[in-house]
Scaffold this motif. Structure first.
Motif, PDB file in Angstrom:
ATOM      1  N   ASN A  26       3.074   7.073   1.327  1.00  0.00           N
ATOM      2  CA  ASN A  26       3.197   8.533   1.340  1.00  0.00           C
ATOM      3  C   ASN A  26       2.245   9.143   0.324  1.00  0.00           C
ATOM      4  N   ASP A  27       1.128   9.683   0.800  1.00  0.00           N
ATOM      5  CA  ASP A  27       0.140  10.271  -0.100  1.00  0.00           C
ATOM      6  C   ASP A  27       0.634  11.563  -0.751  1.00  0.00           C
ATOM      7  N   THR A  28       1.702  12.136  -0.205  1.00  0.00           N
ATOM      8  CA  THR A  28       2.205  13.399  -0.747  1.00  0.00           C
ATOM      9  C   THR A  28       3.338  13.199  -1.746  1.00  0.00           C
ATOM     10  N   LYS A  70       0.835  -1.190   0.000  1.00  0.00           N
ATOM     11  CA  LYS A  70       0.000   0.000   0.000  1.00  0.00           C
ATOM     12  C   LYS A  70       0.876   1.249   0.000  1.00  0.00           C
ATOM     13  N   PRO A  71       0.441   2.307  -0.674  1.00  0.00           N
ATOM     14  CA  PRO A  71       1.233   3.549  -0.666  1.00  0.00           C
ATOM     15  C   PRO A  71       1.484   4.027   0.758  1.00  0.00           C
ATOM     16  N   ASN A 108       4.171   4.014  -4.469  1.00  0.00           N
ATOM     17  CA  ASN A 108       4.088   5.416  -4.063  1.00  0.00           C
ATOM     18  C   ASN A 108       4.155   6.399  -5.234  1.00  0.00           C
ATOM     19  N   ARG A 155       3.448   8.601  -8.616  1.00  0.00           N
ATOM     20  CA  ARG A 155       2.273   9.214  -9.219  1.00  0.00           C
ATOM     21  C   ARG A 155       1.991   8.649 -10.603  1.00  0.00           C
TER      22      ARG A 155
END
Length: 357
Positions: free
Chosen positions: A177-179, A174-175, A237, A239
């Motif tokens: 770091n959402d940023t 799962k990711p 993670n 984009r």
């Protein structure tokens, strides 16, 4: 049951797929596996602990330079006498079954000695009418005879109306770091220096795998060493993804719902066919050149990505093997595609839809 399992190690995707299937097969203690890898120098293999005391053979590999397959150089470097010797001397008597992930030594040894054999991998999907380049009959023929087996389980992102299975995709982390705002780049077939120069012209962060770590880079580029766990973490993670048109990485990126920019290795039949399928299914943006202009255009105009939830194909195949490979591959494929979300519509080659049916 004793199995000799051969893996074509020229690409990391073959090894990643086999690693996932190896874990699924461990649930069946009655199955004993001897792994064999070929196509890459033994010292260049990494993350092989799961395979125990594996065998290694030279096998066959391809030669590429600056994003193009070098056909004549590939043919010139083939050591046919060594290959024939390895095929003839491969000990098969103690094994009940030979499985080949497009590995030619094990496949041809089984064929010559009439040993039961099964092919598992993306290349076996090309036994069926699926999207592929026209007028490449020679490469298509070589692809079909490179690692022949009695039975086969081809893998693809779509069934195209044929008894082909969905991809074997390992559980994705799962990711964390959402940023995170970097783009993952894996272009091992490109000339690294001009490729890094093109990336330096774009005001985005890039994490790059598959190039020498000692190359000078701009501040927006981070080069990372080969690492199975590290790569999967960075992929989760990221984009978006920029890559060549190898099958396994694209399957993982699709399972994570990443926007994809892909350039097939020129004159490499499988990658050109993969690119054709991606374009036809509208799953990625395909370009003939990876440069600052093509990347900027993709970043500005790419459609919303589609996340495809693949079923546990590795577990289904492991159960099929443990049962003696008795179930018809068509039945196995049908059951697995019914679990895919979104489910591909019926027909020869329709595009995926953005909603389940």
């Amino acid at each position: 049951m004793k199995i000799l399992y051969g893996v074509q190690a020229t690409g990391n995707g073959h090894i990643a797929r086999s690693r996932t299937l190896a874990k699924a097969l461990q649930q069946y203690p009655e199955i004993k596996i001897q792994w064999l890898f070929s196509g890459r120098p033994k010292e260049n293999l990494f993350g092989m602990e799961l395979f125990g005391q594996f065998w290694w053979r030279e096998g066959m590999t391809i030669v590429h330079s600056e994003g193009r397959l070098k056909s004549f150089t590939t043919l010139a470097q083939l050591k046919i006498r060594r290959f024939i010797k390895d095929v003839r001397e491969l000990p098969l008597n103690e094994f009940d079954l030979v499985i080949s992930d497009y590995e030619p030594v094990t496949a041809w040894a089984a064929k010559m000695r009439k040993k039961p054999s099964v092919g598992i991998g993306h290349q076996y999907a090309f036994l069926y009418p699926i999207p592929m380049p026209r007028f490449n009959w020679l490469f298509h023929t070589v692809l079909r005879i490179f690692a022949p087996t009695n039975k086969s389980l081809g893998l693809h992102w779509h069934h195209f109306g044929n008894p082909i299975l969905p991809p074997i995709v390992p559980p994705q982390p799962k990711p964390e770091n959402d940023t995170a705002n970097y783009i993952l780049v894996y272009l091992p077939f490109e000339h690294p220096t001009p490729m890094l120069e093109e990336l330096s012209r774009i005001e985005r962060q890039f994490v790059v795998y598959g190039v020498p770590e000692n190359l000078p880079t701009a501040e927006n580029i981070e080069i990372k060493a080969p690492s199975t766990e590290g790569f999967q973490r960075d992929l989760a993670n990221a984009r978006a993804v920029i890559c060549n048109s190898g099958f396994e990485l694209l399957a993982e990126a699709l399972s994570l719902g990443k926007p994809i920019l892909s350039r097939p290795l020129a004159y490499q039949f499988e990658q050109e066919a993969n690119a054709k399928a991606l374009a036809q299914l509208r799953l990625a943006k395909i370009v003939s050149s990876i440069n600052a202009n093509s990347i900027r255009s993709w970043l500005k105009n790419h459609p919303p990505p589609l996340r495809i939830q693949w079923p546990d194909v590795a577990q289904a195949i492991a159960a099929w093997i443990a049962d003696g490979c008795r179930k018809n591959p068509s039945e196995l494929a049908r059951g697995l595609w019914n679990q895919v979300i979104p489910r591909p519509t019926e027909g020869a080659a329709p595009a995926y839809q953005n909603a389940t049916d």
